[in-house]
Design an enzyme around this catalytic site. Structure first.
Site, PDB file in Angstrom:
ATOM      1  CD  GLU A 172       6.405  -7.628  -1.960  1.00 38.82           C
ATOM      2  OE1 GLU A 172       5.317  -7.060  -2.200  1.00 38.82           O
ATOM      3  OE2 GLU A 172       7.446  -7.003  -1.721  1.00 38.82           O
TER       4      GLU A 172
ATOM      5  CB  CYS B  85       0.712  -9.289  -8.304  1.00 43.01           C
ATOM      6  SG  CYS B  85       2.346  -8.516  -8.284  1.00 43.01           S
TER       7      CYS B  85
END
Length: 469
Positions: free
Chosen positions: A215, A249
């Site tokens: 990720e 993010c």
């Protein structure tokens, strides 16, 4: 709890020896583990979590509840509700040429897994993957970031209180700890962090042919056309960008605005930042700090680099190194080779770039790596479809941002530079399991007629099979 390199290997061996005991647990036993974690987060340690995150980077209590505690609890509820069906043997069709057989898929545990989590949402991004790993029936070693020491210390206590180390353990430490763990032959590694470190993790995993979920991140763009209600759109972008002081993010990394609405965007930005965080955001209880001096200095250097190239600070730009504070900042007229336009920002600085045509905006996005998220603000279906058809991204949210992360029915993850694999809900469960194929023959089948020696009659059977079956 900390371990030397030998102790890491010893811990790994304990979990490896116990993996089949864990893997053979039924859904009820796994749900019991999940509910223990749920109770710890929503009750036993709730205030401790709030206090730890405030101590680490002054994270507001409401944001802790909304972005750290709630997503994990919601994930546990969703997984607990659906796990029974996910663990059932799935019957699939069998070709007619294999008459007399039946076929199934079983989701078996991968084994001993490593979860390396980041500092920006430490509770969420440590315990979220853990939920999927438990659902899959795995043993797990957790390695949280050393940059949020108070929260990491608390998570170590929570894990030690809830689980035996031969099934789930958390180890603290610096980069060397992660490096030592990556030397071990895990069956799966789940890493959340930057693309640069993701490459290191993937290289280490390749030594043991370990599967990975990465990720990552990147520069997530936001496109705004001239059909929108600018105040509503800017309010949503400010919320998504400056939550956690931009250390997210999937936060909008930069905005691409139709040049006809640039000035109205800037005006609305100034007005709504004051509305959200007051005229002095540094005094606002709703605004976080940068996690440490290193990241504070990095962000200041990005701003100074852009200023030296005559970029324009449209709003904000102030900072205070005493408490790692950087004001919500909007900046435009950036050179394309400036660091702000080349690096993932991961902070409360929003570059503003204009476009004349939608094609120009799409070409700009496609000149960069595939982003983890892409955001579209438009009332025009034609424009939305054009952007979707001509870009690639891990995920997209239309007329809002961040919300795609919260839907457990959607896979979350990137593509290429922004990640490998998916998480959340069933998709997270699949990452931590092997889809094992199972074929059982019940009666004598056609294939059994085709054993050597070969002859013309058997050749005719093969010819008929190729043609008709």
């Amino acid at each position: 709890m900390s371990y030397s390199d030998n102790m890491f290997a010893s811990l790994f061996d304990k979990q490896k020896a116990n993996q089949f005991n864990i893997g053979n647990t039924n859904y009820k036993e796994r749900v019991i583990k999940l509910k223990k974690l749920k109770h710890a987060l929503e009750s036993t340690y709730k205030q401790d979590i709030r206090d730890a995150l405030y101590a680490d980077f002054k994270k507001p209590q409401l944001e802790v509840d909304l972005t750290e505690i709630y997503p994990v609890i919601d994930e546990i509820k969703y997984v607990s509700k659906n796990l029974k069906s996910w663990l059932k043997k799935q019957h699939v069709g069998t070709p007619l040429a294999m008459l007399g057989s039946s076929s199934y898929i079983i989701n078996e545990p991968k084994g001993v897994c490593l979860v390396i989590s980041p500092w920006n949402y430490p509770i969420n991004l440590t315990f979220g993957p853990l939920v999927s790993a438990i659902a899959g029936g795995n043993a797990v070693i957790l390695k949280p970031s050393e940059m949020t020491p108070n929260t990491s210390r608390l998570m170590a206590k929570i894990v030690a209180d809830l689980f035996d180390e031969n099934e789930i353990a958390l180890v603290e430490g610096e980069v060397e700890t992660s490096q030592a763990l990556l030397e071990l032959p895990f069956n799966h590694i789940f890493f959340t962090g930057s693309p640069a470190v993701g490459k290191i993790v993937m290289k280490a995993a390749s030594k043991h042919l370990t599967s990975v979920t990465l990720e990552l991140g990147g520069k997530s763009p936001t496109i705004i056309d001239d059909s929108v209600n600018i105040d509503k759109v800017v309010g949503k972008i400010i919320y998504g960008k400056f939550m956690n002081a931009g250390q997210t993010c999937i936060a909008p990394d930069y905005v691409l605005v139709d040049e006809r609405i640039k000035e109205s965007f800037i005006t609305s930005f100034k007005k709504q930042v004051s509305k959200f965080y007051s005229e002095q955001p540094e005094s606002s209880e709703a605004y976080s700090r940068i996690v440490n001096k290193k990241h504070f200095s990095r962000l200041n250097e990005l701003l100074e680099d852009s200023k030296s190239q005559n970029a324009k600070i449209d709003s904000g730009g102030q900072s205070n190194d005493e408490n790692n504070y950087i004001e919500p900042t909007l900046i435009s007229d950036l050179n394309e080779d400036s660091k702000l336009m080349q690096e993932e920002i991961f902070g409360p600085v929003l570059p503003l770039k204009t476009y004349k045509t939608l094609e120009e905006a799409v070409d700009y996005i496609n000149s960069k790596e595939k982003p983890l998220a892409l955001y579209i603000y438009s009332k025009k279906k034609k424009n939305i479809n054009y952007i979707l058809d001509n870009t690639r991204a891990g995920g997209t949210c239309i007329n809002h941002n961040l919300l795609q992360y919260l839907n457990h029915n959607l896979p979350f993850g990137g593509s290429n530079n922004s990640g490998i694999g998916k998480s959340h809900g069933y998709f997270g469960f699949l990452e931590f399991t092997n889809q094992r194929s199972l074929l059982k023959q019940h009666t004598f089948g056609a294939v059994d007629l085709l054993k050597p020696p070969y002859n013309n009659w058997k050749q005719k059977i093969v010819d008929l099979t190729i043609k008709w079956f």
